[in-house]
Design an enzyme around this catalytic site. Structure first.
Site, short mmCIF file in Angstrom:
data_model
loop_
_atom_site.label_atom_id
_atom_site.label_comp_id
_atom_site.label_asym_id
_atom_site.label_seq_id
_atom_site.Cartn_x
_atom_site.Cartn_y
_atom_site.Cartn_z
N LYS A 9 0.88 -1.03 0.06
CA LYS A 9 0.13 -0.15 -0.02
C LYS A 9 0.96 1.04 0.05
CE LYS A 9 -4.22 -2.18 2.26
NZ LYS A 9 -4.93 -1.98 3.19
N TYR A 49 -12.54 -1.77 -3.81
CA TYR A 49 -13.08 -1.90 -2.52
C TYR A 49 -14.60 -1.73 -2.26
CZ TYR A 49 -8.51 -2.29 0.28
OH TYR A 49 -7.35 -2.66 0.56
N ARG A 85 -2.50 -14.05 3.66
CA ARG A 85 -3.38 -13.47 4.93
C ARG A 85 -2.52 -13.62 6.40
NH1 ARG A 85 -7.61 -9.99 3.87
NH2 ARG A 85 -8.58 -10.65 5.78
N THR A 91 -5.70 -7.25 10.60
CA THR A 91 -6.10 -5.82 9.84
C THR A 91 -5.69 -4.70 10.70
OG1 THR A 91 -8.15 -6.63 9.08
CG2 THR A 91 -7.77 -4.41 8.90
N ASN A 112 -2.05 0.05 7.21
CA ASN A 112 -1.56 -1.13 7.62
C ASN A 112 -0.58 -1.99 6.46
OD1 ASN A 112 -3.64 -1.77 5.69
ND2 ASN A 112 -4.84 -2.82 6.98
N HIS A 115 -2.20 -5.32 1.39
CA HIS A 115 -3.62 -5.98 1.25
C HIS A 115 -3.56 -7.42 0.63
CE1 HIS A 115 -7.46 -6.69 -0.55
NE2 HIS A 115 -6.90 -7.32 -1.66
N GLU A 126 -10.04 -9.56 -8.16
CA GLU A 126 -8.69 -8.54 -7.92
C GLU A 126 -7.50 -8.66 -8.92
OE1 GLU A 126 -9.98 -8.07 -3.21
OE2 GLU A 126 -8.02 -8.78 -3.51
P1 ATP Z 1 -7.29 -5.45 3.22
O1 ATP Z 1 -8.81 -5.91 2.29
O2 ATP Z 1 -6.69 -4.15 2.98
O3 ATP Z 1 -6.45 -6.49 2.86
P2 ATP Z 1 -8.70 -6.61 5.44
O4 ATP Z 1 -9.11 -7.68 4.59
O5 ATP Z 1 -7.68 -7.06 6.65
O6 ATP Z 1 -7.56 -5.70 4.70
P3 ATP Z 1 -11.19 -5.26 5.48
O7 ATP Z 1 -12.15 -5.63 6.43
O8 ATP Z 1 -11.34 -5.79 4.03
O9 ATP Z 1 -9.73 -5.90 6.10
O10 ATP Z 1 -10.71 -3.73 5.43
C1 ATP Z 1 -10.31 -2.99 4.35
C2 ATP Z 1 -9.41 -2.04 4.74
O11 ATP Z 1 -10.27 -0.95 5.49
C3 ATP Z 1 -8.52 -2.42 5.58
O12 ATP Z 1 -7.26 -2.80 5.22
C4 ATP Z 1 -8.49 -1.17 6.64
O13 ATP Z 1 -7.43 -0.49 6.21
C5 ATP Z 1 -9.49 -0.41 6.60
N1 ATP Z 1 -10.46 -0.59 7.58
C6 ATP Z 1 -11.12 -1.76 7.92
N2 ATP Z 1 -11.79 -1.65 9.07
C7 ATP Z 1 -11.43 -0.35 9.67
C8 ATP Z 1 -11.93 0.56 10.66
N3 ATP Z 1 -12.66 0.18 11.68
N4 ATP Z 1 -11.50 1.72 10.61
C9 ATP Z 1 -10.58 2.33 9.69
N5 ATP Z 1 -10.21 1.55 8.47
C10 ATP Z 1 -10.73 0.30 8.48
MG MG Z 2 -10.24 -7.12 2.81
#
Ligand code: ATP
Ligand code: MG
Length: 137
Positions: A9, A49, A85, A91, A112, A115, A126
């Site tokens: 990212k 997203y 993962r 996350t 973070n 992805h 994706e």
């Molecule tokens: P990613 O899809 O980026 O790999 P993830 O699958 O672990 O991450 P998701 O639930 O898909 O988590 O959320 C997508 C992204 O949205 C996260 O990577 C994070 O940066 C952001 N995000 C998720 N939850 C929150 C939250 N509660 N507050 C702020 N940002 C969030």
């Molecule tokens: Mg995700």
């Protein structure tokens, strides 16, 4: 062999962690089958997203993801989706296990570092969102 989609990212690219993250990817046994440095537009990030469209963090997330260059990757390994993962960690970097990408390179839940696709259907979507079939070697 399974394929997954990964992003280094904008926060991690800007901090100069791309090389270290790629090294860990290769050391963990993934083959890189496609890779590109790119900058997502806001609408690219919104499409990527789209499942999170109704979430309160959607605008901040897509603004961040389009804030600077990112590295998009197609990775191959046995069980690549769950393997990546696990290597990424939780996350929220504060909850991520020691030695994971997010623990070591992430700074907050919304910055973070990486992805990873979360299921075969999302990996297929994706991968095709970012790569043409011919680019997957
Ligand atoms: P990613 O899809 O980026 O790999 P993830 O699958 O672990 O991450 P998701 O639930 O898909 O988590 O959320 C997508 C992204 O949205 C996260 O990577 C994070 O940066 C952001 N995000 C998720 N939850 C929150 C939250 N509660 N507050 C702020 N940002 C969030
Ligand atoms: Mg995700």
């Amino acid at each position: 062999m399974e394929r997954t989609f990964a992003i280094i990212k904008p926060d991690a690219v800007a901090a100069g962690h791309s090389g270290a993250i790629l090294q860990r990817i290769e050391t963990a046994g993934f083959a890189v089958v496609a890779m590109r440095l790119t900058r997502l537009s806001k609408s690219d990030a919104e499409g990527f997203y789209a499942v999170h469209r109704e979430r309160p963090f959607f605008d901040a997330l897509t603004t961040f993801m389009s804030s600077g260059p990112a590295v998009v990757l197609a990775l191959s390994a046995p069980e690549a989706i769950s393997k990546w993962r696990t290597l990424m960690g939780a996350t929220d970097p504060a909850n991520a296990d020691e030695g994971t990408m997010r623990r070591d390179f992430g700074t907050s839940i919304d910055r973070n570092a990486t992805h990873g696709s979360d299921a075969p259907e999302t990996a297929a979507f994706e991968l095709s969102y970012f790569f043409r079939g011919l680019e997957l070697v």
